[in-house]
Design an enzyme around this catalytic site. Structure first.
Site, short mmCIF file in Angstrom:
data_model
loop_
_atom_site.label_atom_id
_atom_site.label_comp_id
_atom_site.label_asym_id
_atom_site.label_seq_id
_atom_site.Cartn_x
_atom_site.Cartn_y
_atom_site.Cartn_z
N ASP A 472 0.85 -1.06 0.31
CA ASP A 472 0.11 -0.03 -0.41
C ASP A 472 0.77 1.27 -0.24
O ASP A 472 2.13 1.65 1.21
CB ASP A 472 -0.74 -0.16 0.90
CG ASP A 472 -1.86 0.95 1.69
OD1 ASP A 472 -1.76 2.01 0.40
OD2 ASP A 472 -2.48 1.08 2.30
N HIS A 473 0.71 1.76 -1.01
CA HIS A 473 1.55 3.35 -1.34
C HIS A 473 1.00 4.23 -0.41
O HIS A 473 2.49 5.32 -0.18
CB HIS A 473 1.49 3.61 -2.83
CG HIS A 473 2.81 4.29 -2.83
ND1 HIS A 473 3.88 4.83 -2.12
CD2 HIS A 473 3.40 3.86 -4.26
CE1 HIS A 473 5.20 4.97 -3.76
NE2 HIS A 473 5.06 4.21 -4.78
#
Ligand SMILES: Cc1cc2nc3c(=O)[nH]c(=O)nc-3n(C[C@H](O)[C@H](O)[C@H](O)COP(=O)(O)OP(=O)(O)OC[C@H]3O[C@@H](n4cnc5c(N)ncnc54)[C@H](O)[C@@H]3O)c2cc1C
Length: 1014
Positions: A472-473
């Site tokens: 998850d950036h």
């Protein structure tokens, strides 16, 4: 209409000030006759019944089971007529919501409702009926089994009666909270029959209704809220007002802005009903969906849970990074250890996460990050006909491979039988999907909600085993993911860590199998050949951190030089800290305790007098004796002790500037750049402590101003003392000087005392101190300046909008301690600092791998035992053994009267770390020994994790907490459970018995609330 009667939390014992609702014994709408027990409540002593001595019908809102309510506060109401019963009033906990039967029994009898058996369950499929129509059902009888989204579980009933129809057919899917059968009071009233249309939005499997054909591509709004996604994080607390935990969980799960909802619960509290909507429909914005032509069949619970989780994951901005890893050595190790390769991969991943903790954090809607210390690895398992299930290995880092392996075997077997409990498959902090055995060349996986990253492991090929991280950036960036993957790769390709790991084989597998034994002479950070250096390890500083480290290394045969800028070891702790302050405290205690002598019939001791000269002589005698003993021991274990000031010359050398005399009682000034002897080292440990911090207050350098370095030079206790700072040192000193007869004013900039201590402990201690004669504590006070000489000092400060002055003979600055690292010339060694403190990892290792730092110089808890423990951790790591400092298990005692003390986490800290904690406390006012000695102020509070029952923390406001805390330290350090402490035999009459009582009471509460919430 007559006024409703308020049922209030009764005072069930002399000392009870609040009670925790354990269970409701009656339901909303039940008729209550005089003397009926409506609820059970946990007091400070026991679980007791709440009887009502009026007639009427029980009406909501009810205080939620598990909530703590002050004595005299309403917990429910009684109304005279059934028509006035507050049915719609919300109860404020999911347990109560799930458990609360409908108010008045319908004509069929009391309904048996589909229970909510896990956080994520919104409906269940009746698998089998375990009782027949007309069977007598006693409390706790299992009447049916139900399939939830992951497991088959029992439906227990907590009422008596005869099972009656109509009941839903086996195979029907029924929403949580709707009737599946009924209970009647009389066997002859039991009816047969099937609840024809199961009242689920999803039709029963047996007879799916044919939906009207809809043309492809047409869009329709969704009408049902999705089931609670697995592992969803609750919505943040609303900006205004309150929301029940379940409402927050639902809102978080469905991405609903909780601030936009009106609260219809008590006091405007937002309840689950508000989230889901009064009509059963969700208040989510209508979503457009793609209609597929065809009849379709209803998804089963499992399929639904997976699809909803994946839909939820779509909101994550994901990216992927792949590396190839050679798994040969880890596979061999798995064979040698007879352990599953999957388990070893989980252990390696946990160790990599330890070094890159960001991967263990998770995004929380809408602008928060939840950082988690415990690493819980979910491992996807393929099950026949059920797809993937993800059992979770909890707290991987802290467990042995043997333990993990044994649990893994059990989880896999039960996962395949669909017999996992929700807590066994929910809320991992990281996940691994290993499809290596299925021959896939490469794939990527989607992180489950509640995590930020997942590993997808494919089949080994010529380049190696592809491991892809999908992350998850919002939480993890590409470089972090790459570094994390590379750490994981290094751990898999060189599994040396297995030999010594806390999760290692040596201690874990029965049959004495070991992969390799830890080399006691050190194959750790130090090079194999250190003969080119003057010493193996140079330790800078001879306080608790440096001395404990040096002794540990010397014990293992290492060549150690310990440089200390004082004639004798002991550091601040011995000469200007723990020990001298406790010698003063001991004298103060004698004076204070005389007040209770008369209660015991001991007379003529009421006017003790202090001989300062004698006290000072005793203090100096103890300090010098201890210092000389320490030096003798250090030399005896062959530590090369050098007196002088060390500063770095390079990353493998220091210069030691010689000492030029002085007493061990005084801190010497640093000597950066002075000429001296150059010493080379293979490894180094910096343990240089932290001097008192002197804030930039005008006049702080005046002659009347003292610090914890100079207060010891007083010729006599001052008549008037101002102390700036209400931390541990400030409060200890304040009360000591009060006992010595001084008038003391404490000025604290913050709005509370002792910020490191559990909230209630600090608040109650502050209240007790406020009652002390001669002591004034002013919080939120900003000191503006100090003027005047000793005997005529004036302190100016602002509190609120007004300015004040206070006269004093002396002013003691107790404004904390800060490391001073500039003179060490750390830049020549390349060692990084942050705001003056040296940056280290859990192994006390700096960014320069062979240089370590411990104790006050690294910040955190600046306590002697912390420094000593960190010193041993550094030594162990240098030696190649597994060791780490875990702040969550650290402890402290503040030597006020009563003492404030803590070990482990408060409930608030535990919650922030992802636990679901329960806490319980016992006041000393009920303890016989405390009554005898007049030491009845204070309490002990125990915090435990509800799911695992592990004791996470114990907090004290108690005389003798310094002794009592020893047991609690072992509980937290050894991760004991409530059951273990409850079953231990504590000696009588001692206050350690209270630990057993606390554990048993909390267990009883957890058992009963669990039973009630089904
Ligand atoms: C009044 C008071 C009461 C306290 N009470 C308690 C208590 O009850 N319990 C508790 O746990 N803690 C207590 N503390 C805190 C405790 O004293 C410290 O946390 C502890 O001493 C820190 O140990 P250390 O090894 O990190 O540093 P220190 O004990 O400060 O030792 C550092 C040593 O390094 C030497 N040194 C520094 N720089 C160099 C250099 N460049 N070269 C060579 N030598 C150098 C110093 O001379 C010193 O001997 C108290 C502190 C104070 C001030």
């Amino acid at each position: 209409m007559a006024e409703p009667f308020l049922i209030k939390m009764p005072q069930l014992s002399d000392t009870m000030s609040e009670g925790t609702i354990v269970s409701w014994e009656k339901a909303i709408g039940d008729f209550i006759s005089r003397g009926t027990v409506v609820a059970t409540v946990e007091t400070d002593k026991a679980i007791m019944d709440v009887e009502v001595f009026r007639e009427g019908y029980l009406s909501g809102p009810l205080a939620a089971a598990g909530s703590t309510v002050p004595v005299g506060t309403p917990i429910a109401t009684l109304v005279p007529e059934p028509a006035e019963v507050g049915h719609a009033a919300a109860v404020s906990s999911p347990a109560a919501m799930a458990a609360a039967p409908s108010a008045a029994a319908p004509p069929e009898g009391q309904p048996v409702l589909m229970p909510q058996l896990s956080d994520t369950m919104s409906e269940g499929t009746v698998v089998s009926w375990e009782k027949a129509i007309g069977d007598f059902i006693s409390r706790g009888t299992v009447v049916a089994t139900v399939e939830t989204d992951k497991a088959i579980m029992d439906v227990e009933v907590f009422r008596e009666g005869y099972l009656s129809g109509p009941r839903v057919a086996a195979g029907s899917m029924v929403p949580v909270g709707t009737p599946i059968a009924f209970l009647v009071a009389d066997a002859s009233a039991a009816k047969d029959g099937v609840l024809a249309a199961a009242p689920s939005a999803a039709p029963p499997k047996a007879a799916p209704p044919a939906p009207a054909p809809v043309p492809a591509g047409s869009a329709q709004p969704k009408t049902r809220a999705p089931a609670m996604p697995h592992g969803a994080t609750p919505a943040p607390r609303p900006h205004k007002g309150t929301a029940t935990p379940y409402a927050r969980q639902l809102a978080g799960a469905h991405g609903i802005d909780i601030n936009s909802l009106p609260g219809t619960g008590p006091g405007g509290c937002i309840t689950a009903t508000d989230v889901v909507g009064a009509g059963g429909g969700p208040r989510v914005q209508a979503k457009r969906i793609f209609q597929v032509p065809g009849a379709g069949r209803p998804m089963d619970s499992m399929e639904k849970a997976v699809s909803q989780n994946m839909e939820y994951s779509l909101s994550m901005p994901l990216f992927r990074v792949t590396v190839y890893i050679d798994p040969a050595r880890l596979s061999r190790a798995a064979k040698d250890l007879k352990a599953s390769l999957t388990v070893l991969l989980a252990a390696a991943a946990a160790r990599a996460i330890e070094r890159h903790p960001r991967v263990n954090s998770v995004y929380q809607h809408e602008d928060r990050i939840v950082e988690r210390d415990q690493i819980d690895v979910g491992l996807a398992v393929e099950t026949e006909g059920m797809g993937l299930v993800v059992p979770v290995l909890r707290n991987v880092l802290k467990r042995t491979i043997g333990d993990l392996n044994a649990q893994w075997k059990d989880l896999v077997v039960r996962a395949r039988l669909k017999r996992l409990k929700p807590e066994e498959y929910s809320n991992p902090t990281f996940t691994i999907s290993n499809m290596g055995m299925l021959g896939v060349a490469q794939f990527d996986a989607i992180p489950v909600p509640g995590t930020s990253a997942i590993f997808a492991i494919a089949s080994t090929q010529p380049l190696g085993m592809p491991v892809t991280i999908t992350a998850d950036h919002r939480i993890v960036n590409g470089a972090e993911a790459a570094k994390f993957l590379n750490t994981f790769k290094a751990l898999v390709e060189d599994p040396q860590w297995l030999a010594t790991s806390a999760s290692g084989a040596a201690r874990s597998l029965s049959g004495g199998q070991t992969m390799a034994s830890a080399d006691p002479a050190g194959a750790g950070v130090l090079p194999a050949d250190t003969s080119g250096y003057d010493c193996d390890v140079l330790v800078i500083g001879g306080g608790p951190g440096g001395e404990d480290c040096a002794r540990e290394l010397a014990d293992h045969g290492r060549r150690v030089i310990m440089v200390n800028d004082a004639p004798l070891p002991g550091g601040e702790c011995l000469w200007r800290g723990c020990i001298p302050s406790k010698s003063w405290r001991a004298a103060a205690d004698r004076i204070r305790d005389r007040r209770h002598d008369a209660d015991l019939g001991v007379l003529n001791t009421a006017e003790p007098a202090l001989d300062w000269g004698r006290l000072d002589a005793m203090r100096r005698r103890v300090l010098t004796t201890r210092g000389e003993m320490a030096l003798k021991t250090d030399k005896g274990v062959r530590i090369d002790v050098r007196e002088g000031y060390a500063y770095f010359d390079s990353d493998h050398s220091v210069v030691i500037a010689p000492a030029d005399g002085g007493s061990p009682y005084e801190r010497r000034a640093p000597k950066p750049g002075a000429a001296g002897t150059r010493i080379t080292f293979a490894g180094a440990v910096i343990a240089t402590g932290a001097p008192p911090f002197v804030p930039p207050i005008p006049g702080a350098d005046g002659k009347a101003v003292l610090t914890s370095d100079t207060v010891w030079n007083l010729d006599a206790p001052p008549a008037r003392l101002v102390i700036v700072g209400a931390g541990a040192i400030g409060l200890e000193m304040a009360q000591i000087f009060v006992d010595f007869g001084c008038v003391v004013t404490v000025l604290e900039a913050r709005d509370r005392v002792l910020p490191e201590v559990e909230g209630e402990v600090a608040t109650q201690l502050a209240a007790l101190l406020a009652r002390e004669e001669r002591l004034t504590i002013v919080t939120s006070a900003a000191v503006r300046g100090i003027d005047g000489p000793p005997g005529a000092a004036v302190v100016r400060y602002a509190a609120g909008t007004s300015e004040h002055t206070v006269d004093a003979d002396y002013v003691l600055l107790a404004t904390g301690k800060r490391p001073v690292t500039g003179p060490l010339a750390l830049e020549r060694a390349g060692v990084e600092t942050e705001r003056g403190a040296i940056v280290v990892n859990a192994h006390c290792q700096t960014n320069v791998p062979h240089i370590f730092a411990v104790g006050d110089v690294v910040g955190g808890y600046m306590l002697a035992h912390t420094a000593g423990h960190q010193g041993r951790v550094a030594a162990q790591t240098l030696l190649g053994h597994e060791a780490a400092y875990d702040e969550r298990k650290d402890c402290g005692v503040i030597f006020t009267r009563p003492q404030a003390a803590f070990v482990g986490l408060s409930a608030e800290q535990a919650r922030a770390q992802g636990h679901d904690p329960a806490e319980i406390k016992v006041p000393f006012s009920i303890d016989a020994k405390a009554m005898i000695t007049g030491e009845t102020a204070g309490f002990i509070k125990m915090v435990a994790d509800k799911a695992t029952r592990r004791i996470l923390g114990v907090h004290f406001l108690a005389d003798h907490a310094d002794t009592l805390i020893g047991s609690a330290v072992l509980m937290v350090s050894a991760e004991l459970t409530l059951d273990q402490v409850a079953s231990a035999i504590h000696p009588h009459p001692t206050q350690t018995e209270l630990f057993g009582d606390l554990a048993r009471r909390l267990l009883a509460r957890l058992r009963r609330t669990a039973r009630v919430s089904g």
